[in-house]
Design a protein around this motif. Structure first.
Motif, PDB file in Angstrom:
ATOM      1  N   PRO A 120      33.282   9.680 -10.513  1.00 11.54           N
ATOM      2  CA  PRO A 120      31.954   9.665 -11.132  1.00 11.54           C
ATOM      3  C   PRO A 120      31.133  10.896 -10.748  1.00 11.54           C
ATOM      4  CG  PRO A 120      32.108   8.055  -9.371  1.00 11.54           C
ATOM      5  CD  PRO A 120      33.474   8.591  -9.570  1.00 11.54           C
ATOM      6  N   GLY A 121      30.375  11.392 -11.683  1.00 12.27           N
ATOM      7  CA  GLY A 121      29.505  12.532 -11.398  1.00 12.27           C
ATOM      8  C   GLY A 121      30.157  13.877 -11.594  1.00 12.27           C
ATOM      9  N   ASN A 122      31.467  13.879 -11.794  1.00 14.59           N
ATOM     10  CA  ASN A 122      32.178  15.144 -11.966  1.00 14.59           C
ATOM     11  C   ASN A 122      32.970  15.087 -13.263  1.00 14.59           C
ATOM     12  OD1 ASN A 122      31.549  16.411  -9.312  1.00 14.59           O
ATOM     13  ND2 ASN A 122      32.577  14.553  -8.601  1.00 14.59           N
ATOM     14  N   LYS A 123      32.563  15.870 -14.224  1.00 16.15           N
ATOM     15  CA  LYS A 123      33.208  15.801 -15.536  1.00 16.15           C
ATOM     16  C   LYS A 123      34.070  17.042 -15.759  1.00 16.15           C
ATOM     17  CE  LYS A 123      32.102  15.214 -20.378  1.00 16.15           C
ATOM     18  NZ  LYS A 123      31.059  15.336 -21.374  1.00 16.15           N
ATOM     19  N   ARG A 173      28.602  19.011 -13.641  1.00 21.09           N
ATOM     20  CA  ARG A 173      28.139  17.990 -12.702  1.00 21.09           C
ATOM     21  C   ARG A 173      27.228  17.025 -13.460  1.00 21.09           C
ATOM     22  NH1 ARG A 173      29.002  14.888  -8.520  1.00 21.09           N
ATOM     23  NH2 ARG A 173      27.194  14.473  -7.250  1.00 21.09           N
ATOM     24  N   GLU A 174      27.552  15.740 -13.399  1.00 20.81           N
ATOM     25  CA  GLU A 174      26.730  14.735 -14.080  1.00 20.81           C
ATOM     26  C   GLU A 174      26.374  13.647 -13.087  1.00 20.81           C
ATOM     27  OE1 GLU A 174      28.802  13.464 -17.568  1.00 20.81           O
ATOM     28  OE2 GLU A 174      28.296  15.285 -18.651  1.00 20.81           O
ATOM     29  N   SER A 175      25.175  13.749 -12.572  1.00 13.63           N
ATOM     30  CA  SER A 175      24.721  12.772 -11.582  1.00 13.63           C
ATOM     31  C   SER A 175      23.242  12.525 -11.827  1.00 13.63           C
ATOM     32  CB  SER A 175      24.937  13.343 -10.180  1.00 13.63           C
ATOM     33  OG  SER A 175      24.108  14.479  -9.999  1.00 13.63           O
ATOM     34  N   GLY A 176      22.606  11.820 -10.908  1.00  6.73           N
ATOM     35  CA  GLY A 176      21.173  11.588 -11.046  1.00  6.73           C
ATOM     36  C   GLY A 176      20.378  12.878 -10.949  1.00  6.73           C
ATOM     37  N   ARG A 177      20.909  13.886 -10.283  1.00  6.95           N
ATOM     38  CA  ARG A 177      20.174  15.148 -10.077  1.00  6.95           C
ATOM     39  C   ARG A 177      20.607  16.247 -11.044  1.00  6.95           C
ATOM     40  NH1 ARG A 177      17.417  14.762  -5.413  1.00  6.95           N
ATOM     41  NH2 ARG A 177      16.996  16.988  -5.338  1.00  6.95           N
ATOM     42  N   MET A 184      22.792   8.070 -16.591  1.00 10.43           N
ATOM     43  CA  MET A 184      22.521   8.315 -15.177  1.00 10.43           C
ATOM     44  C   MET A 184      21.105   7.851 -14.793  1.00 10.43           C
ATOM     45  SD  MET A 184      25.082   9.548 -13.664  1.00 10.43           S
ATOM     46  CE  MET A 184      26.715   9.966 -14.219  1.00 10.43           C
ATOM     47  N   ASN A 312      14.113  15.066 -11.771  1.00  4.89           N
ATOM     48  CA  ASN A 312      14.115  15.353 -10.334  1.00  4.89           C
ATOM     49  C   ASN A 312      12.686  15.521  -9.824  1.00  4.89           C
ATOM     50  OD1 ASN A 312      16.845  15.316 -10.503  1.00  4.89           O
ATOM     51  ND2 ASN A 312      17.155  17.527 -10.283  1.00  4.89           N
TER      52      ASN A 312
END
Lengths: 480, 121
Positions: A120-123, A173-177, A184, A312
């Motif tokens: 998760p978070g890494n595409k 990068r796919e995350s909350g930030r 997300m 953010n």
């Protein structure tokens, strides 16, 4: 009867039809109107609310059907396969390895992201591009002119499907930030809209009453009308249609209140905040070519882009104040930053200023090719290029519908070259202004500066040896 | 039977006892949020958040002698088309009537609601 009188009667009948349809009672259901139709009529949105029309829905559905139909058609069946490209394309589709597109003699195979999952978070995305291989022009230029075209044909015949292939692996990068993926931020967005609906939905009580009514009178179906019930000698209980109408009207009122509350507190602007999240991307590509086509090339690139108003920033603002996000708190944040005023997004938000940065490295491998029959030999040493760019831009004007009208961008790009005598280090800065005109076309004007005159490129007007102007009007293709 | 395209509020009648209602909303990554409210006669309403219905399915068993209403609320944060699908599976495994598929286009700042009455056999 005279034809003229017949025509007049026909016209009267045609005009009377729509009028009769419109003359439904404003406070109750029509005698022949089914209860479900009546409910929908009373639930129609109020005039100050943008309503999604049936035409829009039909249009969307038609598009969707076309897409579904297109998807259902195989992109290349084995029976129709005539070359390795066709077979590969059919094989790729059949095994659900990814998507295939074939345009301008270029076959693009995009791998299914599920095959490349690294958590998760890494595409990761993988792509193979197969171009129609062509014999290198510099090589052909060294062959004597009298036999060049014959040799071109025979050399071309030696090339296969994979003799000009580019393999690319890209990461984001796919995350909350990082990244602009809505899911997300789903928990936060859901919580805000859920609170907004809780604060504005006044239809609950009336809906419950209507549901109890349906249970109490199971012999009355909503696809019946008062007239059809009368024919069946079923008595309509007093107030039956009033309960349904009240529910429809309160649902409509709740929808309007929900929209206004959400807009006033800036909830819809969460879309802008997500779209302005920082984006971090990297890619590596390798172009493998047959010696007859050209040298192999490796390229790696990292890029970063962000907008000022983003999620953010909102999270940091809440953390600083040790606050939990709520609709009023979001409103406070947006107003404090000057992005929301009187329930409307300000120009400062809609201008969407952005900053971008990229760094890339490219290496062309050593290259040597000999054609003994033609007494031709071509060799090049490897070369390396490091380039970087920094850019910023914003919308200068946005129309009332939120569509950008004019935009300004500034970009500076530098390039350092090693080992290629044909290219030199260069620095180019560009300021571009684009404006959408009333007829839908876009006019753009760019001021270009280069550290050496030869890097200025093609300009429409040279202001000095190193400064030039470029201008263009992009005309939209005429609609058929 | 639902129209094609369906009306904003639709209706299923004569639904067999023990059927299962199934709700799905999509696409998963599109810029909108959704929430459903499920009303069953004689019971408090249930709230189904976006995470439960998108992609779903969120299901509920339907009983004879009751009446039901399902509403799906949408709020758009960007230009997209929300897809809502409701199906009712009968106890014998067959699908009751025609599944309802609402395609709801919207832009940032739009809201919409779609509803479904269910009357049992």
């Amino acid at each position: 009867m005279k034809p003229r009188i017949l025509l007049a009667l026909l016209l009267v009948a045609l005009c009377a039809g729509p009028l009769a349809a419109e003359q439904l009672p404003k406070d109750r259901c029509g005698d022949d109107e089914t209860f479900i139709k009546c409910f929908n009529r009373f639930q129609q949105a109020s005039p100050d609310q943008r309503v999604v029309t049936d035409n829009e829905v039909r249009e969307k559905t038609a598009n969707l059907n076309t897409k579904v139909a297109a998807k259902a058609t195989s992109e290349g069946t084995p029976a129709a396969a005539s070359s390795l490209r066709d077979t590969l394309s059919a094989f790729f589709s059949a095994l659900d390895l990814g998507t295939v597109s074939n345009e301008n003699e270029t076959l693009t195979l995009k791998l299914n992201p599920e095959w490349l999952s690294i958590g998760p978070g890494n595409k990761l995305a993988g792509e193979v591009v197969l171009r129609d291989p062509q014999v290198s022009e510099p090589l052909l230029g060294m062959i004597p002119e009298e036999k060049r075209s014959t040799r071109k044909e025979s050399l071309q015949g030696e090339l296969g499907d994979f003799d000009d292939a580019t393999y690319t692996l890209s990461y984001s990068r796919e995350s909350g930030r990082f990244g602009r993926v809505f899911s997300m931020h789903r928990t936060l967005i859901d919580s805000l809209f859920s609170r907004a609906l809780g604060a504005t939905d006044t239809s609950e009580r009336r809906t419950r009453t209507a549901v109890e009514l349906l249970k109490a009178f199971p012999n009355i179906l909503l696809d019946e009308s008062k007239a059809s019930l009368q024919k069946k000698n079923v008595e309509l209980p007093p107030g039956y249609e009033d309960v349904l109408i009240a529910m429809a009207q309160s649902t409509r009122a709740s929808l309007v209140a929900f929209q206004r509350f959400s807009a006033k507190n800036g909830l819809f602007l969460l879309g802008d905040l997500v779209n302005n999240q920082p984006q971090l991307m990297a890619s590596v590509s390798f172009r493998k070519r047959d010696d007859l086509v050209g040298p192999d090339e490796l390229k790696a690139e990292v890029s970063y882009e962000m907008g000022w108003a983003n999620m953010n920033g909102l999270r940091r603002w809440l953390d600083d104040r040790k606050e939990v996000l709520s609709p009023p708190m979001l409103k406070n944040y947006l107003e404090a930053r000057g992005w929301l005023a009187d329930g409307n997004p300000t120009a400062a938000l809609k201008n969407a200023p952005r900053l971008s940065f990229s760094l890339s490295y490219a290496r062309r491998e050593d290259y040597s090719v000999t054609l003994p029959d033609d007494n031709v030999s071509l060799a090049m040493d490897h070369s390396e290029t490091i380039s970087g760019s920094l850019g910023t831009g914003l919308y200068l004007k946005v129309d009332d519908m939120g569509k950008p009208v004019s935009r300004i961008d500034f970009k500076v790009m530098g390039e350092k070259v090693h080992g290629d005598p044909m290219r030199q280090d260069r620095l180019v800065a560009t300021t571009s202004l684009s404006q959408t005109l009333t007829n839908g076309t876009t006019a753009s004007l760019s001021l270009v500066w280069a550290n050496k005159p030869e890097f200025l490129g093609e300009v429409d007007k040279e202001l000095s040896a190193r400064v030039g102007l470029k201008y263009s009007v992009d005309r939209k293709p005429a609609k058929p | 039977m639902p129209n094609n395209p369906p009306r904003p509020t639709e209706l299923y009648t004569r639904v067999p006892d023990g059927s299962t209602l199934s709700l799905r909303v999509g696409p998963s990554e599109a810029p909108f949020t959704s929430q459903a409210k499920f009303f069953a006669s004689g019971q408090p309403s249930k709230k189904w958040l976006d995470a439960a219905i998108r992609p779903g399915p969120k299901t509920a068993v339907l009983h004879a002698g009751s009446a039901y209403y399902l509403s799906v609320w949408l709020a758009f944060l960007g230009k997209t088309t929300a897809e809502i699908e409701v199906t009712i599976q009968q106890p014998d495994g067959g699908t009751h009537s025609t599944p309802i598929r609402w395609s709801v286009p919207g832009e940032q700042g739009d809201v919409a609601v779609r509803g479904l009455f269910i009357q049992m056999a």
